[in-house]
Design a protein around this motif. Structure first.
Motif, PDB file in Angstrom:
ATOM      1  N   ILE A 252     122.485   9.714  70.319  1.00  0.00           N
ATOM      2  CA  ILE A 252     123.641  10.612  70.324  1.00  0.00           C
ATOM      3  C   ILE A 252     124.327  10.519  68.966  1.00  0.00           C
ATOM      4  CG2 ILE A 252     124.037  10.449  72.815  1.00  0.00           C
ATOM      5  CD1 ILE A 252     126.280   8.418  72.173  1.00  0.00           C
ATOM      6  N   ARG A 253     125.225  11.468  68.707  1.00  0.00           N
ATOM      7  CA  ARG A 253     125.924  11.457  67.419  1.00  0.00           C
ATOM      8  C   ARG A 253     127.426  11.649  67.600  1.00  0.00           C
ATOM      9  NH1 ARG A 253     123.300  15.706  63.532  1.00  0.00           N
ATOM     10  NH2 ARG A 253     123.838  17.023  65.313  1.00  0.00           N
ATOM     11  N   ALA A 255     129.179  12.790  65.415  1.00  0.00           N
ATOM     12  CA  ALA A 255     129.427  14.091  64.787  1.00  0.00           C
ATOM     13  C   ALA A 255     129.390  15.233  65.802  1.00  0.00           C
ATOM     14  CB  ALA A 255     128.396  14.339  63.681  1.00  0.00           C
ATOM     15  N   ASP A 256     128.761  14.990  66.961  1.00  0.00           N
ATOM     16  CA  ASP A 256     128.733  16.004  68.016  1.00  0.00           C
ATOM     17  C   ASP A 256     129.930  15.880  68.960  1.00  0.00           C
ATOM     18  OD1 ASP A 256     126.377  17.244  67.189  1.00  0.00           O
ATOM     19  OD2 ASP A 256     125.118  15.803  68.253  1.00  0.00           O
ATOM     20  N   GLY A 257     130.894  15.051  68.579  1.00  0.00           N
ATOM     21  CA  GLY A 257     132.064  14.877  69.431  1.00  0.00           C
ATOM     22  C   GLY A 257     131.888  13.784  70.468  1.00  0.00           C
ATOM     23  N   SER A 263     133.353  10.421  76.394  1.00  0.00           N
ATOM     24  CA  SER A 263     132.672  11.654  75.963  1.00  0.00           C
ATOM     25  C   SER A 263     131.225  11.659  76.440  1.00  0.00           C
ATOM     26  CB  SER A 263     132.685  11.800  74.438  1.00  0.00           C
ATOM     27  OG  SER A 263     133.667  11.035  73.826  1.00  0.00           O
ATOM     28  N   LEU A 267     129.401  14.236  78.983  1.00  0.00           N
ATOM     29  CA  LEU A 267     128.138  14.933  78.708  1.00  0.00           C
ATOM     30  C   LEU A 267     127.211  14.855  79.924  1.00  0.00           C
ATOM     31  CD1 LEU A 267     126.021  16.283  76.777  1.00  0.00           C
ATOM     32  CD2 LEU A 267     125.424  13.966  76.010  1.00  0.00           C
ATOM     33  N   TRP A 284     124.306   5.473  69.257  1.00  0.00           N
ATOM     34  CA  TRP A 284     124.858   6.317  68.201  1.00  0.00           C
ATOM     35  C   TRP A 284     123.962   6.292  66.967  1.00  0.00           C
ATOM     36  CZ3 TRP A 284     128.532   4.525  71.704  1.00  0.00           C
ATOM     37  CH2 TRP A 284     129.439   5.484  72.172  1.00  0.00           C
ATOM     38  N   ASP A 286     124.325   8.118  64.340  1.00  0.00           N
ATOM     39  CA  ASP A 286     125.050   8.202  63.063  1.00  0.00           C
ATOM     40  C   ASP A 286     125.956   7.000  62.805  1.00  0.00           C
ATOM     41  OD1 ASP A 286     126.709   9.110  65.088  1.00  0.00           O
ATOM     42  OD2 ASP A 286     127.326  10.943  64.067  1.00  0.00           O
TER      43      ASP A 286
END
Lengths: 340, 340
Positions: A252-253, A255-257, A263, A267, A284, A286
């Protein structure tokens, strides 16, 4: 097709999820579930059409009074199954073992039980073959499963000189948040190493690891920080590539919120997952980074859900329905709806 | 006795505490505090008899309307002081520097400002002498102060090969918990290393450290997990002995019921500390352990309070009221009521 007959003893956080997962597998049949409660949880099992057994004879009258049709006792259930998934509270599994042995039924136990109780402690992608044909297998706890999936994959591909992980645990599960839990504080484990490090070594014996832990005032998931010394320098991209092809790791990132535990669970809700369950480890991509020969990983372990596919795979290994780890993992994941 | 004349610009979480601490020092005089607010916090300053100045001329009418007697503007305050403690919000300090420079007034800044703004970043027990006679000194942030106190002491006595720390931060401070904060989640920093590691190196340049961080849904304190590779094996008792004789480290025990952030703050309340402040780092003596050449420490940093004594010592160093670090630390601690 030959179907393995499965029972689930203990219809709590893990048991109810395993029951649903078993009934989704084409090569398994859920014969029934067994419990002592008669509350909303067991009432939902009735609604789903699962035959209900009483784990203790004394519990049956109360259950019948609540309108639950009892198909028999746990002894009756054991006569009808090949494998029982023991998802009873910590320590009860150990007491149940003799019962299962007497009935000639294989059993999976959960992470609350001790490694010494069983013939193998299990994480499918790490040591599936060790459970082949075994009678008693322990699915390690949620945190240990998360550690083994992530660090097991890193170790296999790149080696691990030494791993350190700090676990920020959820204080309690949603279903009992009204009666237990903590607010506005964090509580460290009073022992170093916390038990998860040694527990991971029951699955990956030569993993050099230490874990420290604390619990925080939330109930959604655990959060892990892993600091991994690698035997030689590699690029972060190479590790990400390794993790991307590892089963049951979801990259996951931020940067994608996807900024917090909440969060990521949101999802899962948006994806239509049952109970907003996340069977994968969410890592994560990133945040992952390497400095020198040290790798830093941050990932989320959904404690209610992560061990569910492991129970399914363990059943396949123990019954030798499937001897190939990756084929079992694929079957389980396809039935649950885990996309790669 | 010559008293250093001190003003405090910004009467928030840090400013109000520094003002109280300055007025307790025998070698300092609190000339006044400066702010733009007129709410309960500044009203308490009035009640304490602190002269109130308006940080911006535009704020004065509103403050007067709230019944606050204004002694002048920040410019007026600067004419009367030797040192100003800038405790304004992050980034404002940098803008204020020219003002202080123009007035020929020395200033301490807080951890929100950059190292490059000042002549020294400061933790009293680590680098007091570097601030001697300087005009602009930065008191590093709460987390960095905690890291420097604990790891600085370990490094000096035993050496440090490499330190890794994971910080579980409080999400917000009590005074603004009604408007900011998080519930039922944990939020990891999206960058490794988190800023506290490099920040600690502004105080201890040769400290080999990496930090990772997350924030949790509580407001009482930060919780640190430090994993420290030592250059040679020592006993945990030797490290405890080092920490016991280090200023501003309070050794606590889980065995005494100090099990979480909340218990330790409750202890501060029971001790009659103003605002339940803990100026020390609280370090769990009975969690501290060594495995091989690696040391594990768990400790609590009270973010609202830990930098208060550092501001006081910085004032003494900058004005050369006291050239000896330990003598200044002792004076500050005695005035505040920090027992060893």
């Amino acid at each position: 097709m030959v179907k393995v007959k499965v029972g689930v003893n203990g219809y709590g956080v893990i048991g109810k999820r395993v029951a649903d997962a078993v009934s989704l597998q084409r090569d398994m049949e859920l014969v029934g579930i067994s419990d002592v409660a008669s509350d909303y949880r067991v009432q939902v099992a009735v609604k789903r059409g699962y035959p209900i057994y009483a784990s203790m004879e004394e519990a049956a009258p109360e259950m019948r009074k609540a309108g639950i049709k009892i198909a028999g006792t746990l002894d009756d259930l054991l006569k009808k199954v090949d494998v029982i998934v023991d998802a009873t509270p910590k320590g009860i599994g150990a007491k149940n073992k003799a019962l299962y042995e007497g009935a000639g039924v294989k059993a999976t136990f959960q992470g609350g039980e001790k490694h010494e109780l069983v013939q193998a402690s299990f994480v499918a992608q790490c040591n599936y073959k060790r459970a082949l044909g075994k009678d008693f297998v322990r699915i390690v706890s949620c945190n240990t499963t998360g550690l083994c999936r992530v660090l097991g994959a890193v170790k296999q591909a790149h080696g691990i000189k030494r791993a350190r992980a700090v676990l920020f645990r959820r204080a309690t599960d949603p279903w009992e948040s009204h009666k237990s839990g903590i607010i506005n504080t964090a509580v460290p484990e009073t022992h170093v190493p916390s038990h998860q490090g040694p527990d991971a070594q029951t699955v990956i014996p030569d993993l050099n690891i230490v874990t420290l832990a604390a619990k925080g005032p939330y109930n959604l998931s655990h959060l892990h920080f892993a600091m991994v010394e690698l035997p030689k320098r590699v690029k972060a991209e190479a590790v990400i590539k390794t993790l991307r092809r590892t089963p049951r790791i979801l990259l996951i990132r931020a940067a994608d919120g996807l900024l917090g535990l909440n969060s990521v669970i949101e999802l899962m809700r948006d994806l239509g997952r049952p109970r907003a369950d996340m069977w994968e480890v969410a890592l994560w991509e990133d945040i992952a980074s390497i400095e020198g020969d040290e790798l830093y990983l941050v990932y989320q372990v959904h404690n209610e859900a992560i061990v569910i596919p492991e129970n399914i795979d363990a059943i396949r290994a123990m019954t030798e329905l499937e001897r190939d780890p990756m084929r079992s993992i694929r079957k389980t994941d396809e039935a649950l709806g885990i996309a790669r």
